[in-house]
Write an enzyme that holds these catalytic residues in place. Sequence first.
Site, short mmCIF file in Angstrom:
data_model
loop_
_atom_site.label_atom_id
_atom_site.label_comp_id
_atom_site.label_asym_id
_atom_site.label_seq_id
_atom_site.Cartn_x
_atom_site.Cartn_y
_atom_site.Cartn_z
N ASP A 16 1.07 -1.56 -0.08
CA ASP A 16 -0.20 -0.01 -0.08
C ASP A 16 0.85 1.38 -0.29
O ASP A 16 1.50 1.72 0.80
CB ASP A 16 -0.61 -0.01 1.15
CG ASP A 16 -1.46 1.07 0.99
OD1 ASP A 16 -1.74 2.07 0.48
OD2 ASP A 16 -3.00 0.97 1.91
N ILE A 17 0.67 2.01 -0.98
CA ILE A 17 1.50 3.27 -0.78
C ILE A 17 1.67 4.38 0.18
O ILE A 17 2.39 5.09 0.47
CB ILE A 17 1.50 4.02 -2.50
CG1 ILE A 17 2.62 4.84 -2.66
CG2 ILE A 17 0.09 4.91 -2.63
CD1 ILE A 17 2.97 4.68 -4.07
N ASN A 30 -5.91 13.45 -10.41
CA ASN A 30 -6.04 14.16 -12.38
C ASN A 30 -5.18 15.74 -12.06
O ASN A 30 -5.54 16.20 -11.34
CB ASN A 30 -7.66 13.86 -12.03
CG ASN A 30 -8.66 14.10 -11.29
OD1 ASN A 30 -8.72 15.55 -10.88
ND2 ASN A 30 -9.15 13.42 -9.84
N GLY A 38 -9.61 5.76 -6.30
CA GLY A 38 -8.58 4.77 -5.66
C GLY A 38 -7.32 5.32 -5.16
O GLY A 38 -7.66 5.53 -3.83
N VAL A 39 -5.94 5.48 -5.30
CA VAL A 39 -5.26 5.52 -4.88
C VAL A 39 -4.95 7.53 -4.50
O VAL A 39 -4.28 7.31 -3.46
CB VAL A 39 -3.63 5.02 -5.24
CG1 VAL A 39 -3.59 6.40 -7.02
CG2 VAL A 39 -2.53 5.22 -4.30
N ASP A 40 -5.42 7.87 -5.83
CA ASP A 40 -5.64 9.08 -4.94
C ASP A 40 -6.86 9.60 -3.21
O ASP A 40 -6.54 10.04 -2.55
CB ASP A 40 -6.53 9.86 -5.92
CG ASP A 40 -6.79 11.25 -5.79
OD1 ASP A 40 -5.81 12.05 -5.07
OD2 ASP A 40 -7.05 12.29 -6.76
N THR A 128 -3.27 3.15 -15.07
CA THR A 128 -3.32 1.54 -15.30
C THR A 128 -4.85 1.85 -14.32
O THR A 128 -5.15 -0.01 -13.98
CB THR A 128 -2.53 0.37 -14.02
OG1 THR A 128 -2.51 0.54 -13.24
CG2 THR A 128 -1.30 0.48 -15.17
N TYR A 131 -8.35 5.01 -15.25
CA TYR A 131 -7.91 5.47 -17.03
C TYR A 131 -7.27 4.25 -17.54
O TYR A 131 -7.30 4.47 -18.90
CB TYR A 131 -6.73 6.82 -16.24
CG TYR A 131 -6.64 7.87 -15.82
CD1 TYR A 131 -8.40 8.23 -15.14
CD2 TYR A 131 -5.90 9.18 -15.49
CE1 TYR A 131 -8.56 9.35 -14.97
CE2 TYR A 131 -6.15 9.81 -15.16
CZ TYR A 131 -7.36 10.47 -15.23
OH TYR A 131 -7.47 11.51 -14.15
N1 AR6 Z 1 -1.54 1.84 -3.17
C1 AR6 Z 1 -0.68 1.43 -4.04
N2 AR6 Z 1 -1.80 1.46 -4.98
C2 AR6 Z 1 -2.66 1.17 -5.36
C3 AR6 Z 1 -3.81 2.04 -3.96
C4 AR6 Z 1 -2.41 1.68 -2.99
N3 AR6 Z 1 -3.20 2.26 -1.94
N4 AR6 Z 1 -4.48 1.97 -3.95
C5 AR6 Z 1 -5.15 1.10 -5.41
N5 AR6 Z 1 -3.89 1.44 -6.19
P1 AR6 Z 1 -6.19 4.40 -9.89
P2 AR6 Z 1 -5.29 6.24 -12.26
C6 AR6 Z 1 -3.05 1.16 -7.58
O1 AR6 Z 1 -7.60 4.47 -10.33
O2 AR6 Z 1 -6.05 4.92 -13.34
C7 AR6 Z 1 -8.45 9.00 -9.03
O3 AR6 Z 1 -10.08 9.00 -8.81
C8 AR6 Z 1 -4.72 1.20 -8.69
O4 AR6 Z 1 -4.89 -1.12 -8.25
O5 AR6 Z 1 -5.93 5.11 -8.02
O6 AR6 Z 1 -4.20 6.64 -12.76
C9 AR6 Z 1 -8.28 10.04 -9.41
O7 AR6 Z 1 -8.36 11.23 -8.57
C10 AR6 Z 1 -4.14 1.05 -9.69
O8 AR6 Z 1 -3.33 -0.05 -10.34
O9 AR6 Z 1 -5.41 6.18 -10.87
C11 AR6 Z 1 -8.00 9.93 -10.86
O10 AR6 Z 1 -9.03 10.63 -11.19
C12 AR6 Z 1 -3.01 1.99 -9.88
O11 AR6 Z 1 -3.07 2.12 -7.91
C13 AR6 Z 1 -7.92 8.73 -11.58
O12 AR6 Z 1 -9.17 8.07 -10.86
C14 AR6 Z 1 -4.19 2.99 -10.13
O13 AR6 Z 1 -4.84 3.20 -10.16
C15 AR6 Z 1 -6.77 8.33 -11.97
O14 AR6 Z 1 -6.56 6.99 -12.81
#
Ligand code: AR6
Length: 186
Positions: A16-17, A30, A38-40, A128, A131
Amino acid sequence: MEVTWGETRVVLVLGDITEQDTEAIVNAANSSLLGGGGVDGAIHRAAGPKLHEECLAIRARQGGCPTGEAVITSGGNLRARYVIHAVGPIWHGGHAGEADLLRRAYTNSLRLAKEHGIKSIAFPSISTGAYRFPIAQAARIALSAIRAFAEANPGALAEVRMVLYSPADFRVYEDALRQELAQQAQ
Ligand code: AR6
């Protein structure tokens, strides 16, 4: 799994980051910088309201963050001292410059880290998730961008960590790292 490029150790970890002890962690943000899922969402929850306030201040100054670029805030309540908010591209099928924009999101994050004297940084797999960037291609781009930066900037970063959130994603990055090493050996 880990390799050394230039003077930088590049490590793949499953985790977990928000829990990383690197000096900086990167957020897959974004352009609005207002947070999301997600991670944000996870980073903003763990860091607390200070992060949102700092993002609002950046918005007031420069009106958000274009795709492929990155901005920096403090880490709020996180273990990391800084959060670098990078904006990856939305996948539109691959003919809208997505590969170049993703590469720039990594390179600009690394450049910002170097400018702030940051020695260790952790990335999630940008673009990934929501998006929908195909992860095998994204992994190759991420690792080749990190390698190019590390080789061109020896002494800048001691460690770059790629933090993968699922065993399946971790295996994809392991494969990509093997491919990058095979290419390096040619
Ligand atoms: N630690 C590490 N990786 C994670 C965590 C975590 N706690 N949670 C999710 N991931 P995403 P994007 C992974 O959707 O595709 C947001 O709403 C997840 O499994 O977070 O760049 C933003 O506000 C995936 O592999 O980011 C933007 O609007 C990776 O993080 C949009 O989503 C990226 O998934 C960005 O989309």
